[in-house]
Scaffold this motif. Sequence first.
Motif, PDB file in Angstrom:
ATOM      1  N   MET A   1       0.841  -1.178   0.000  1.00  0.00           N
ATOM      2  CA  MET A   1       0.000   0.000   0.000  1.00  0.00           C
ATOM      3  C   MET A   1       0.892   1.249   0.000  1.00  0.00           C
ATOM      4  O   MET A   1       1.835   1.344   0.780  1.00  0.00           O
ATOM      5  CB  MET A   1      -0.912  -0.009   1.226  1.00  0.00           C
ATOM      6  CG  MET A   1      -1.758   1.239   1.323  1.00  0.00           C
ATOM      7  SD  MET A   1      -2.596   1.391   2.913  1.00  0.00           S
ATOM      8  CE  MET A   1      -4.150   0.668   2.521  1.00  0.00           C
ATOM      9  N   LYS A   2       0.572   2.189  -0.856  1.00  0.00           N
ATOM     10  CA  LYS A   2       1.348   3.422  -0.943  1.00  0.00           C
ATOM     11  C   LYS A   2       0.978   4.382   0.181  1.00  0.00           C
ATOM     12  O   LYS A   2      -0.160   4.434   0.621  1.00  0.00           O
ATOM     13  CB  LYS A   2       1.096   4.115  -2.278  1.00  0.00           C
ATOM     14  CG  LYS A   2       1.686   3.410  -3.465  1.00  0.00           C
ATOM     15  CD  LYS A   2       1.505   4.235  -4.715  1.00  0.00           C
ATOM     16  CE  LYS A   2       2.185   3.581  -5.878  1.00  0.00           C
ATOM     17  NZ  LYS A   2       2.089   4.397  -7.079  1.00  0.00           N
ATOM     18  N   LYS A   3       1.964   5.117   0.635  1.00  0.00           N
ATOM     19  CA  LYS A   3       1.760   6.154   1.643  1.00  0.00           C
ATOM     20  C   LYS A   3       1.023   7.324   1.004  1.00  0.00           C
ATOM     21  O   LYS A   3       1.364   7.755  -0.094  1.00  0.00           O
ATOM     22  CB  LYS A   3       3.125   6.602   2.161  1.00  0.00           C
ATOM     23  CG  LYS A   3       3.091   7.594   3.249  1.00  0.00           C
ATOM     24  CD  LYS A   3       2.897   6.899   4.562  1.00  0.00           C
ATOM     25  CE  LYS A   3       3.116   7.884   5.676  1.00  0.00           C
ATOM     26  NZ  LYS A   3       2.760   7.348   6.940  1.00  0.00           N
ATOM     27  N   ILE A   4      -0.001   7.850   1.654  1.00  0.00           N
ATOM     28  CA  ILE A   4      -0.738   9.002   1.143  1.00  0.00           C
ATOM     29  C   ILE A   4      -0.098  10.269   1.688  1.00  0.00           C
ATOM     30  O   ILE A   4       0.106  10.398   2.887  1.00  0.00           O
ATOM     31  CB  ILE A   4      -2.222   8.934   1.532  1.00  0.00           C
ATOM     32  CG1 ILE A   4      -2.867   7.711   0.883  1.00  0.00           C
ATOM     33  CG2 ILE A   4      -2.944  10.213   1.111  1.00  0.00           C
ATOM     34  CD1 ILE A   4      -4.299   7.479   1.266  1.00  0.00           C
ATOM     35  N   VAL A   5       0.245  11.186   0.775  1.00  0.00           N
ATOM     36  CA  VAL A   5       0.856  12.458   1.164  1.00  0.00           C
ATOM     37  C   VAL A   5      -0.021  13.607   0.680  1.00  0.00           C
ATOM     38  O   VAL A   5      -0.839  13.445  -0.224  1.00  0.00           O
ATOM     39  CB  VAL A   5       2.287  12.602   0.611  1.00  0.00           C
ATOM     40  CG1 VAL A   5       3.194  11.542   1.188  1.00  0.00           C
ATOM     41  CG2 VAL A   5       2.307  12.572  -0.896  1.00  0.00           C
ATOM     42  N   PHE A   6       0.163  14.751   1.289  1.00  0.00           N
ATOM     43  CA  PHE A   6      -0.604  15.939   0.950  1.00  0.00           C
ATOM     44  C   PHE A   6       0.278  16.909   0.182  1.00  0.00           C
ATOM     45  O   PHE A   6       1.477  16.997   0.430  1.00  0.00           O
ATOM     46  CB  PHE A   6      -1.140  16.606   2.223  1.00  0.00           C
ATOM     47  CG  PHE A   6      -2.022  15.712   3.025  1.00  0.00           C
ATOM     48  CD1 PHE A   6      -3.353  15.556   2.693  1.00  0.00           C
ATOM     49  CD2 PHE A   6      -1.520  15.011   4.104  1.00  0.00           C
ATOM     50  CE1 PHE A   6      -4.169  14.712   3.431  1.00  0.00           C
ATOM     51  CE2 PHE A   6      -2.320  14.169   4.847  1.00  0.00           C
ATOM     52  CZ  PHE A   6      -3.654  14.017   4.504  1.00  0.00           C
ATOM     53  N   LYS A   7      -0.327  17.629  -0.739  1.00  0.00           N
ATOM     54  CA  LYS A   7       0.432  18.604  -1.527  1.00  0.00           C
ATOM     55  C   LYS A   7       0.151  20.009  -1.009  1.00  0.00           C
ATOM     56  O   LYS A   7      -0.924  20.288  -0.475  1.00  0.00           O
ATOM     57  CB  LYS A   7       0.058  18.503  -3.003  1.00  0.00           C
ATOM     58  CG  LYS A   7      -1.406  18.792  -3.279  1.00  0.00           C
ATOM     59  CD  LYS A   7      -1.739  18.587  -4.724  1.00  0.00           C
ATOM     60  CE  LYS A   7      -3.244  18.746  -4.916  1.00  0.00           C
ATOM     61  NZ  LYS A   7      -3.657  18.491  -6.261  1.00  0.00           N
ATOM     62  N   HIS A   8       1.141  20.848  -1.164  1.00  0.00           N
ATOM     63  CA  HIS A   8       1.005  22.242  -0.778  1.00  0.00           C
ATOM     64  C   HIS A   8       1.860  23.061  -1.741  1.00  0.00           C
ATOM     65  O   HIS A   8       3.031  22.754  -1.942  1.00  0.00           O
ATOM     66  CB  HIS A   8       1.478  22.448   0.665  1.00  0.00           C
ATOM     67  CG  HIS A   8       1.408  23.860   1.124  1.00  0.00           C
ATOM     68  ND1 HIS A   8       0.208  24.516   1.321  1.00  0.00           N
ATOM     69  CD2 HIS A   8       2.370  24.749   1.408  1.00  0.00           C
ATOM     70  CE1 HIS A   8       0.457  25.749   1.710  1.00  0.00           C
ATOM     71  NE2 HIS A   8       1.759  25.920   1.776  1.00  0.00           N
ATOM     72  N   TYR A   9       1.256  24.058  -2.364  1.00  0.00           N
ATOM     73  CA  TYR A   9       1.966  24.941  -3.284  1.00  0.00           C
ATOM     74  C   TYR A   9       2.169  26.292  -2.619  1.00  0.00           C
ATOM     75  O   TYR A   9       1.309  26.766  -1.895  1.00  0.00           O
ATOM     76  CB  TYR A   9       1.149  25.170  -4.559  1.00  0.00           C
ATOM     77  CG  TYR A   9       0.971  23.941  -5.410  1.00  0.00           C
ATOM     78  CD1 TYR A   9       1.942  23.573  -6.320  1.00  0.00           C
ATOM     79  CD2 TYR A   9      -0.177  23.161  -5.309  1.00  0.00           C
ATOM     80  CE1 TYR A   9       1.779  22.445  -7.115  1.00  0.00           C
ATOM     81  CE2 TYR A   9      -0.351  22.035  -6.092  1.00  0.00           C
ATOM     82  CZ  TYR A   9       0.633  21.694  -6.994  1.00  0.00           C
ATOM     83  OH  TYR A   9       0.469  20.579  -7.774  1.00  0.00           O
ATOM     84  N   PHE A  10       3.316  26.919  -2.897  1.00  0.00           N
ATOM     85  CA  PHE A  10       3.531  28.291  -2.448  1.00  0.00           C
ATOM     86  C   PHE A  10       4.532  28.974  -3.371  1.00  0.00           C
ATOM     87  O   PHE A  10       5.294  28.323  -4.084  1.00  0.00           O
ATOM     88  CB  PHE A  10       3.969  28.353  -0.982  1.00  0.00           C
ATOM     89  CG  PHE A  10       5.276  27.685  -0.679  1.00  0.00           C
ATOM     90  CD1 PHE A  10       6.436  28.429  -0.605  1.00  0.00           C
ATOM     91  CD2 PHE A  10       5.333  26.319  -0.444  1.00  0.00           C
ATOM     92  CE1 PHE A  10       7.643  27.821  -0.309  1.00  0.00           C
ATOM     93  CE2 PHE A  10       6.521  25.713  -0.147  1.00  0.00           C
ATOM     94  CZ  PHE A  10       7.685  26.464  -0.082  1.00  0.00           C
TER      95      PHE A  10
END
Length: 70
Positions: A1-10
């Motif tokens: 199972m792949k790790k779920i990550v969150f994206k953030h742009y700045f």
Amino acid sequence: MKKIVFKHYFSTKLGEMLMLSDRERLYLLEFVDRKHLEKIIGRLGVEISAVEEKNTITGSSRKRSERLFF
């Protein structure tokens, strides 16, 4: 199972950046116009959440990068 990550742009003076993290660690901090960015993300072996989340990791990482790029 792949790790779920969150994206953030700045934005920085040098360009737009992408940050990928979960609630525990930073996986990627890179300029969005980087060549082969999709391949780099693919090698991480993570699944990117559709939700853009700000958390402790993104906050502290952004502050550090602001000191470097602003």
